[in-house]
Design a protein around this motif. Structure first.
Motif, PDB file in Angstrom:
ATOM      1  N   PHE A  67      -4.785   6.292  -4.006  1.00  0.00           N
ATOM      2  CA  PHE A  67      -4.798   5.254  -2.973  1.00  0.00           C
ATOM      3  C   PHE A  67      -6.187   4.626  -2.849  1.00  0.00           C
ATOM      4  O   PHE A  67      -6.320   3.409  -2.697  1.00  0.00           O
ATOM      5  CB  PHE A  67      -4.338   5.815  -1.620  1.00  0.00           C
ATOM      6  N   ARG A  68      -7.233   5.444  -2.908  1.00  0.00           N
ATOM      7  CA  ARG A  68      -8.598   4.930  -2.774  1.00  0.00           C
ATOM      8  C   ARG A  68      -8.947   4.006  -3.950  1.00  0.00           C
ATOM      9  O   ARG A  68      -9.537   2.947  -3.762  1.00  0.00           O
ATOM     10  CB  ARG A  68      -9.589   6.083  -2.674  1.00  0.00           C
ATOM     11  N   HIS A  79      -6.869   2.230  -5.696  1.00  0.00           N
ATOM     12  CA  HIS A  79      -6.106   1.001  -5.498  1.00  0.00           C
ATOM     13  C   HIS A  79      -6.783   0.118  -4.453  1.00  0.00           C
ATOM     14  O   HIS A  79      -6.937  -1.090  -4.642  1.00  0.00           O
ATOM     15  CB  HIS A  79      -4.668   1.330  -5.091  1.00  0.00           C
ATOM     16  N   THR A  80      -7.215   0.716  -3.352  1.00  0.00           N
ATOM     17  CA  THR A  80      -7.909  -0.035  -2.303  1.00  0.00           C
ATOM     18  C   THR A  80      -9.201  -0.644  -2.839  1.00  0.00           C
ATOM     19  O   THR A  80      -9.512  -1.813  -2.573  1.00  0.00           O
ATOM     20  CB  THR A  80      -8.213   0.884  -1.098  1.00  0.00           C
ATOM     21  N   ASP A  81      -9.958   0.129  -3.607  1.00  0.00           N
ATOM     22  CA  ASP A  81     -11.194  -0.395  -4.198  1.00  0.00           C
ATOM     23  C   ASP A  81     -10.908  -1.556  -5.121  1.00  0.00           C
ATOM     24  O   ASP A  81     -11.635  -2.549  -5.139  1.00  0.00           O
ATOM     25  CB  ASP A  81     -11.933   0.710  -4.970  1.00  0.00           C
ATOM     26  N   TRP A  82      -9.859  -1.451  -5.920  1.00  0.00           N
ATOM     27  CA  TRP A  82      -9.487  -2.531  -6.828  1.00  0.00           C
ATOM     28  C   TRP A  82      -9.167  -3.801  -6.042  1.00  0.00           C
ATOM     29  O   TRP A  82      -9.619  -4.884  -6.391  1.00  0.00           O
ATOM     30  CB  TRP A  82      -8.299  -2.100  -7.682  1.00  0.00           C
ATOM     31  N   LEU A  83      -8.400  -3.670  -4.962  1.00  0.00           N
ATOM     32  CA  LEU A  83      -8.051  -4.834  -4.142  1.00  0.00           C
ATOM     33  C   LEU A  83      -9.281  -5.456  -3.499  1.00  0.00           C
ATOM     34  O   LEU A  83      -9.419  -6.677  -3.437  1.00  0.00           O
ATOM     35  CB  LEU A  83      -7.063  -4.440  -3.040  1.00  0.00           C
ATOM     36  N   ARG A  84     -10.185  -4.626  -3.023  1.00  0.00           N
ATOM     37  CA  ARG A  84     -11.344  -5.107  -2.266  1.00  0.00           C
ATOM     38  C   ARG A  84     -12.480  -5.591  -3.149  1.00  0.00           C
ATOM     39  O   ARG A  84     -13.068  -6.631  -2.895  1.00  0.00           O
ATOM     40  CB  ARG A  84     -11.844  -3.999  -1.353  1.00  0.00           C
ATOM     41  N   THR A 138       3.794   5.684   2.291  1.00  0.00           N
ATOM     42  CA  THR A 138       2.398   5.560   2.698  1.00  0.00           C
ATOM     43  C   THR A 138       1.699   6.901   2.427  1.00  0.00           C
ATOM     44  O   THR A 138       2.367   7.921   2.226  1.00  0.00           O
ATOM     45  CB  THR A 138       2.281   5.242   4.197  1.00  0.00           C
ATOM     46  N   GLY A 151       0.798  -1.219   0.000  1.00  0.00           N
ATOM     47  CA  GLY A 151       0.000   0.000   0.000  1.00  0.00           C
ATOM     48  C   GLY A 151       0.831   1.268   0.000  1.00  0.00           C
ATOM     49  O   GLY A 151       0.376   2.314   0.447  1.00  0.00           O
ATOM     50  N   GLU A 158      -4.895  11.037  -2.627  1.00  0.00           N
ATOM     51  CA  GLU A 158      -5.919  10.252  -1.916  1.00  0.00           C
ATOM     52  C   GLU A 158      -6.745   9.426  -2.893  1.00  0.00           C
ATOM     53  O   GLU A 158      -7.059   8.266  -2.624  1.00  0.00           O
ATOM     54  CB  GLU A 158      -6.843  11.182  -1.118  1.00  0.00           C
TER      55      GLU A 158
END
Length: 174
Positions: A151-152, A154-159, A126, A32, A148
């Protein structure tokens, strides 16, 4: 702009203004953290992978070329998509550039600065660390919402996108 070069469609003859375009590669590793390259000028300034698109290049091809030239050929990345586009005035004598912010996921953190960034110091940061470097980030100029958003996304893609994760091939730059 009257002095802007034009290109004409061979079929219709319709003319379009030509604009310079740049791509900015926001690369996030499995931990991350986002890749920033320390500018080789020795002034402790940071930037994401970036550069102008060359004639005939797609956005992804241009971004992958810039990643290889600046972060080196050992970094493995997966293109996730464009998450922000804006106009940027690099030089007042030129028309504004189209600046395409493109997100990549990397499966490793192996960065050996390539020919365009020889002497650069790579770093993985980070979101909090990037906010602390705000004054020293030169490309793009630090605006919290853009970082932001990267990062968001990327997080959405992972989740949320396990099927998308499998369909987006990892690309080795060697």
């Amino acid at each position: 702009m009257p002095n802007t070069p034009k290109i004409a469609s061979p079929g219709s003859g319709r003319e379009f203004d030509c604009f310079p375009a740049a791509v900015l590669g926001f690369i996030i590793n499995p931990e991350g953290q986002m890749l920033l390259l320390g500018n080789p000028d020795g002034r402790h300034r940071w930037q994401v992978v970036n550069g102008a698109l060359e004639h005939g290049e797609t956005v992804v091809d241009g971004a992958l070329r810039e990643i290889a030239e600046e972060a080196g050929p050992l970094l493995k990345v997966r293109p996730l998509g464009c998450f922000h586009v804006e106009s940027f005035a690099l030089d007042p004598a030129m028309p504004p550039m189209v600046s395409i912010h493109y997100l990549f996921a990397s499966s490793n953190s192996t960065v050996v600065p390539g020919s365009d960034m020889r002497g650069a110091s790579p770093g993985w940061f980070t979101p909090e660390e990037i906010a602390g470097l705000a004054e020293a980030i030169i490309v793009p100029a630090y605006r919290p919402r853009i970082f932001e958003r990267a990062f968001r996304c990327h997080t959405d893609w992972l989740r949320d996108q396990p099927d998308l994760q499998l369909s987006m091939p990892e690309i080795s730059l060697c």
